[in-house]
Write a protein that holds these residues in place. Structure first.
Motif, PDB file in Angstrom:
ATOM      1  N   LYS A 313      10.327  -2.494   0.758  1.00  0.00           N
ATOM      2  CA  LYS A 313       9.279  -3.149   1.542  1.00  0.00           C
ATOM      3  C   LYS A 313       8.632  -2.165   2.517  1.00  0.00           C
ATOM      4  CE  LYS A 313       8.571  -7.053   4.668  1.00  0.00           C
ATOM      5  NZ  LYS A 313       9.221  -8.200   5.352  1.00  0.00           N
ATOM      6  N   THR A 314       9.466  -1.348   3.123  1.00  0.00           N
ATOM      7  CA  THR A 314       8.929  -0.350   4.067  1.00  0.00           C
ATOM      8  C   THR A 314       8.024   0.632   3.351  1.00  0.00           C
ATOM      9  OG1 THR A 314      10.925  -0.557   5.411  1.00  0.00           O
ATOM     10  CG2 THR A 314       9.571   1.401   5.744  1.00  0.00           C
ATOM     11  N   ARG A 315       8.475   1.099   2.172  1.00  0.00           N
ATOM     12  CA  ARG A 315       7.637   2.023   1.397  1.00  0.00           C
ATOM     13  C   ARG A 315       6.320   1.358   0.984  1.00  0.00           C
ATOM     14  NH1 ARG A 315      10.779   3.968  -3.573  1.00  0.00           N
ATOM     15  NH2 ARG A 315       8.764   5.031  -3.894  1.00  0.00           N
ATOM     16  N   PHE A 316       6.399   0.100   0.602  1.00  0.00           N
ATOM     17  CA  PHE A 316       5.191  -0.607   0.180  1.00  0.00           C
ATOM     18  C   PHE A 316       4.201  -0.737   1.331  1.00  0.00           C
ATOM     19  CE2 PHE A 316       3.036  -4.743   0.051  1.00  0.00           C
ATOM     20  CZ  PHE A 316       2.226  -4.548  -1.069  1.00  0.00           C
ATOM     21  N   LEU A 317       4.718  -1.146   2.493  1.00  0.00           N
ATOM     22  CA  LEU A 317       3.820  -1.330   3.636  1.00  0.00           C
ATOM     23  C   LEU A 317       3.195  -0.014   4.064  1.00  0.00           C
ATOM     24  CD1 LEU A 317       5.852  -3.898   5.767  1.00  0.00           C
ATOM     25  CD2 LEU A 317       3.845  -4.321   4.344  1.00  0.00           C
ATOM     26  N   ARG A 318       3.981   1.060   4.048  1.00  0.00           N
ATOM     27  CA  ARG A 318       3.417   2.366   4.401  1.00  0.00           C
ATOM     28  C   ARG A 318       2.351   2.792   3.408  1.00  0.00           C
ATOM     29  NH1 ARG A 318       8.856   5.812   6.071  1.00  0.00           N
ATOM     30  NH2 ARG A 318       9.244   4.717   8.064  1.00  0.00           N
ATOM     31  N   SER A 319       2.649   2.562   2.111  1.00  0.00           N
ATOM     32  CA  SER A 319       1.679   2.948   1.078  1.00  0.00           C
ATOM     33  C   SER A 319       0.393   2.137   1.196  1.00  0.00           C
ATOM     34  CB  SER A 319       2.306   2.754  -0.309  1.00  0.00           C
ATOM     35  OG  SER A 319       3.463   3.531  -0.425  1.00  0.00           O
ATOM     36  N   GLY A 374       0.776 -11.945   0.076  1.00  0.00           N
ATOM     37  CA  GLY A 374       1.784 -12.453  -0.857  1.00  0.00           C
ATOM     38  C   GLY A 374       3.152 -11.848  -0.619  1.00  0.00           C
ATOM     39  N   TYR A 375       3.208 -10.570  -0.298  1.00  0.00           N
ATOM     40  CA  TYR A 375       4.494  -9.922  -0.047  1.00  0.00           C
ATOM     41  C   TYR A 375       5.139 -10.479   1.226  1.00  0.00           C
ATOM     42  CZ  TYR A 375       8.005  -6.263   0.056  1.00  0.00           C
ATOM     43  OH  TYR A 375       9.194  -5.595   0.065  1.00  0.00           O
ATOM     44  N   ALA A 376       4.291 -10.735   2.229  1.00  0.00           N
ATOM     45  CA  ALA A 376       4.838 -11.275   3.477  1.00  0.00           C
ATOM     46  C   ALA A 376       5.400 -12.675   3.279  1.00  0.00           C
ATOM     47  CB  ALA A 376       3.749 -11.290   4.556  1.00  0.00           C
ATOM     48  N   SER A 377       4.785 -13.436   2.364  1.00  0.00           N
ATOM     49  CA  SER A 377       5.286 -14.788   2.108  1.00  0.00           C
ATOM     50  C   SER A 377       6.420 -14.820   1.089  1.00  0.00           C
ATOM     51  CB  SER A 377       4.135 -15.681   1.616  1.00  0.00           C
ATOM     52  OG  SER A 377       3.607 -15.184   0.394  1.00  0.00           O
ATOM     53  N   GLY A 378       6.808 -13.642   0.547  1.00  0.00           N
ATOM     54  CA  GLY A 378       7.943 -13.583  -0.378  1.00  0.00           C
ATOM     55  C   GLY A 378       7.550 -13.710  -1.825  1.00  0.00           C
ATOM     56  N   ASP A 379       6.253 -13.749  -2.172  1.00  0.00           N
ATOM     57  CA  ASP A 379       5.829 -13.914  -3.567  1.00  0.00           C
ATOM     58  C   ASP A 379       5.830 -12.601  -4.325  1.00  0.00           C
ATOM     59  OD1 ASP A 379       5.510 -16.550  -3.046  1.00  0.00           O
ATOM     60  OD2 ASP A 379       3.358 -16.398  -2.616  1.00  0.00           O
ATOM     61  N   ALA A 380       5.732 -11.500  -3.603  1.00  0.00           N
ATOM     62  CA  ALA A 380       5.685 -10.210  -4.278  1.00  0.00           C
ATOM     63  C   ALA A 380       7.076  -9.788  -4.698  1.00  0.00           C
ATOM     64  CB  ALA A 380       5.059  -9.146  -3.365  1.00  0.00           C
ATOM     65  N   THR A 381       7.163  -9.031  -5.737  1.00  0.00           N
ATOM     66  CA  THR A 381       8.439  -8.544  -6.255  1.00  0.00           C
ATOM     67  C   THR A 381       8.497  -7.039  -6.117  1.00  0.00           C
ATOM     68  OG1 THR A 381       7.559  -8.336  -8.482  1.00  0.00           O
ATOM     69  CG2 THR A 381       8.556 -10.463  -7.882  1.00  0.00           C
ATOM     70  N   GLN A 382       9.685  -6.517  -6.401  1.00  0.00           N
ATOM     71  CA  GLN A 382       9.844  -5.073  -6.330  1.00  0.00           C
ATOM     72  C   GLN A 382       9.000  -4.379  -7.385  1.00  0.00           C
ATOM     73  OE1 GLN A 382      13.870  -3.759  -6.283  1.00  0.00           O
ATOM     74  NE2 GLN A 382      14.474  -5.090  -4.577  1.00  0.00           N
ATOM     75  N   GLU A 383       8.774  -5.026  -8.534  1.00  0.00           N
ATOM     76  CA  GLU A 383       7.952  -4.438  -9.573  1.00  0.00           C
ATOM     77  C   GLU A 383       6.516  -4.275  -9.075  1.00  0.00           C
ATOM     78  OE1 GLU A 383      10.033  -6.798  -9.950  1.00  0.00           O
ATOM     79  OE2 GLU A 383      11.531  -6.027 -11.377  1.00  0.00           O
ATOM     80  N   HIS A 384       6.006  -5.328  -8.343  1.00  0.00           N
ATOM     81  CA  HIS A 384       4.648  -5.234  -7.791  1.00  0.00           C
ATOM     82  C   HIS A 384       4.575  -4.122  -6.776  1.00  0.00           C
ATOM     83  CE1 HIS A 384       4.181  -9.757  -8.878  1.00  0.00           C
ATOM     84  NE2 HIS A 384       3.962  -8.947  -9.922  1.00  0.00           N
ATOM     85  N   THR A 385       5.629  -3.998  -5.981  1.00  0.00           N
ATOM     86  CA  THR A 385       5.641  -2.939  -4.962  1.00  0.00           C
ATOM     87  C   THR A 385       5.619  -1.574  -5.614  1.00  0.00           C
ATOM     88  OG1 THR A 385       6.925  -4.389  -3.533  1.00  0.00           O
ATOM     89  CG2 THR A 385       6.919  -2.061  -2.990  1.00  0.00           C
ATOM     90  N   ALA A 386       6.461  -1.411  -6.647  1.00  0.00           N
ATOM     91  CA  ALA A 386       6.481  -0.133  -7.348  1.00  0.00           C
ATOM     92  C   ALA A 386       5.140   0.159  -7.993  1.00  0.00           C
ATOM     93  CB  ALA A 386       7.587  -0.140  -8.408  1.00  0.00           C
ATOM     94  N   ASP A 391       0.048   3.195  -8.035  1.00  0.00           N
ATOM     95  CA  ASP A 391      -1.417   3.221  -8.024  1.00  0.00           C
ATOM     96  C   ASP A 391      -1.927   4.300  -7.097  1.00  0.00           C
ATOM     97  OD1 ASP A 391      -1.474   1.235  -9.845  1.00  0.00           O
ATOM     98  OD2 ASP A 391      -1.839  -0.392  -8.378  1.00  0.00           O
ATOM     99  N   LEU A 392      -1.201   4.502  -5.978  1.00  0.00           N
ATOM    100  CA  LEU A 392      -1.648   5.501  -5.022  1.00  0.00           C
ATOM    101  C   LEU A 392      -1.460   6.920  -5.544  1.00  0.00           C
ATOM    102  CD1 LEU A 392      -0.272   3.977  -1.716  1.00  0.00           C
ATOM    103  CD2 LEU A 392      -2.618   3.917  -2.569  1.00  0.00           C
TER     104      LEU A 392
END
Length: 417
Positions: A313-319, A374-386, A391-392
């Motif tokens: 989650k931290t990596r996702f938010l930073r990205s 969606g991630y903040a509400s818990g709908d996002a998954t680790q696959e979406h984060t990856a 993408d970046l």
């Protein structure tokens, strides 16, 4: 009073095995006592017979004493033969009680033989009675000491030996005989109450042992049911008692090292504990803690998963934060290029391309904002984060990076012109 009546009924009944107090443990103990004491009874009979015969013949000079001596020596031989017949046999685990009942019946006959001494002395009836009473009482007292757990045999021997004495009193009745009869009766009652008290104490001891055995069985079942293997050890380390589970677990744990007092054996986890008992030695217990250990490992696994999710989650938010900053900077640069004070020559085609890129930027920003929500509400998954992170790292497919590259190239062209 009830104990007195129960004991008297036990002494007089024909089949004492039906009495509630006479259980298998008591029957077995009586059987062993009688079979092991036969040689002592034979020796005491021979010794007392020889002494009494010698003294009686010396005092009275009557030869009938030797007939009495012979009958008692024959009885002693039968006792010795019974003992020899059982030498070498293994001790039985349970008995029917027939041997003890037969011995109790023979005790009446043996007692009558020994107590008939005054009947063989006719010269002085009074002193022959006194002489016979002394030897009879000592004989009964000795039997009570040798076999305190079998009062029926002692009391029947006493009854058999007292009958000839009372018969002698009746045949030579006088006031002195009455006095001897009273004294003899008091002595017999004393032996009776002593035998009763000794037997009652023995029954209480048996009851205590049986209750202790029942409590031990209950404890063993309870520990077995709770998954505990235990053993009681003496002070020298030898095992006094152990349950079946302990024997299995201990054999497996001999070559297993424990970690923090917990060892793995028989597909289970065992917590080892040892308690010192001053009066016994020690108690060693193995407790089945498989459920606790599985829960601990599961909690550890969940903690690791939570740490990994937090890191992702931290990596996702930073990205995503970095990705949001890029289009915002690009829009600011585009605005500065197209404002009124800008000196950068921009053609209509460049303006159209810039407008297309700005539209792509806003769409990308909108998608990223929705993904963050969606991630903040818990709908996002680790696959979406990856996927977002990947993408970046792929500039060929990222419109934001493509627009930033275009603007920088335009600025360099303008500066060169």
């Amino acid at each position: 009073m009830s104990e007195q009546l129960n004991f008297l009924r036990y002494v007089l009944t024909g089949k004492p095995n039906k009495e509630a107090a006479i259980g298998p443990r008591v029957r077995l103990q009586q059987h062993l006592d009688v079979s092991r004491a036969m040689h002592i009874m034979a020796f005491v009979t021979v010794f007392n017979t020889l002494i009494a015969s010698y003294i009686a013949h010396t005092i009275s000079g009557e030869t009938l004493i030797f007939i009495w001596m012979l009958t008692n020596l024959v009885a002693a031989v039968f006792m010795a033969f019974d003992y020899v017949r059982k030498i070498g046999r293994p001790a039985p685990k349970s008995v029917s009680g027939r041997y003890v009942r037969r011995s109790e019946s023979l005790a009446v006959f043996m007692g009558a033989l020994f107590g008939s001494l005054p009947l063989y002395q006719t010269s002085d009836p009074f002193w022959s009675l006194v002489f016979g009473c002394l030897f009879m009482v000592s004989m009964c007292a000795g039997l009570m000491c040798v076999m305190p757990r079998n009062p029926r045999l002692v009391l029947r021997y006493m009854a058999g030996s007292a009958l000839p004495l009372y018969l002698h009193m009746v045949l030579h009745f006088n006031d002195r005989m009455v006095a001897i009869a009273i004294a003899l009766s008091l002595l017999l009652f004393t032996i009776y109450f002593g035998a009763r008290q000794a037997f009652v104490l023995y029954l209480k001891e048996v009851k205590s042992v049986e209750e202790a055995s029942q409590l031990r069985d209950i404890l063993e079942v309870a520990l077995e049911g709770s998954g505990q293997a235990f053993a009681v050890r003496a002070k020298d380390g030898s095992i006094v008692f152990q349950n079946e589970l302990y024997a299995r677990v201990k054999q497996v744990l001999r070559n297993v090292e424990s970690t923090g007092g917990v060892a793995h054996a028989l597909d289970r986890y065992w917590q080892m504990a040892n308690y010192e008992v001053a009066s016994i030695g020690s108690v060693e217990i193995f407790t089945d803690v498989t459920g606790i250990e599985d829960s601990r490992q599961e909690a550890e696994s969940l903690r690791q998963e939570a740490d990994e999710a937090s890191t992702a989650k931290t990596r996702f938010l930073r990205s995503v934060t970095s990705e949001l900053l890029v289009p915002l900077r690009t829009i600011r640069m585009q605005a500065s290029m197209m404002d009124a004070g800008s000196r950068i020559p921009v053609t209509k085609a460049d303006m159209n391309r810039a407008a297309d890129q700005i539209r792509l930027l806003t769409e990308s920003l909108e998608a990223r904002v929705e993904q963050i929500i969606g991630y903040a509400s818990g709908d996002a998954t680790q696959e979406h984060t990856a996927a977002s992170v990947n993408d970046l790292t792929s500039p060929d497919d990222n419109p934001v990076l493509k627009l930033e590259t275009f603007i920088r190239r335009s600025l360099r062209t303008s500066s060169g012109s």
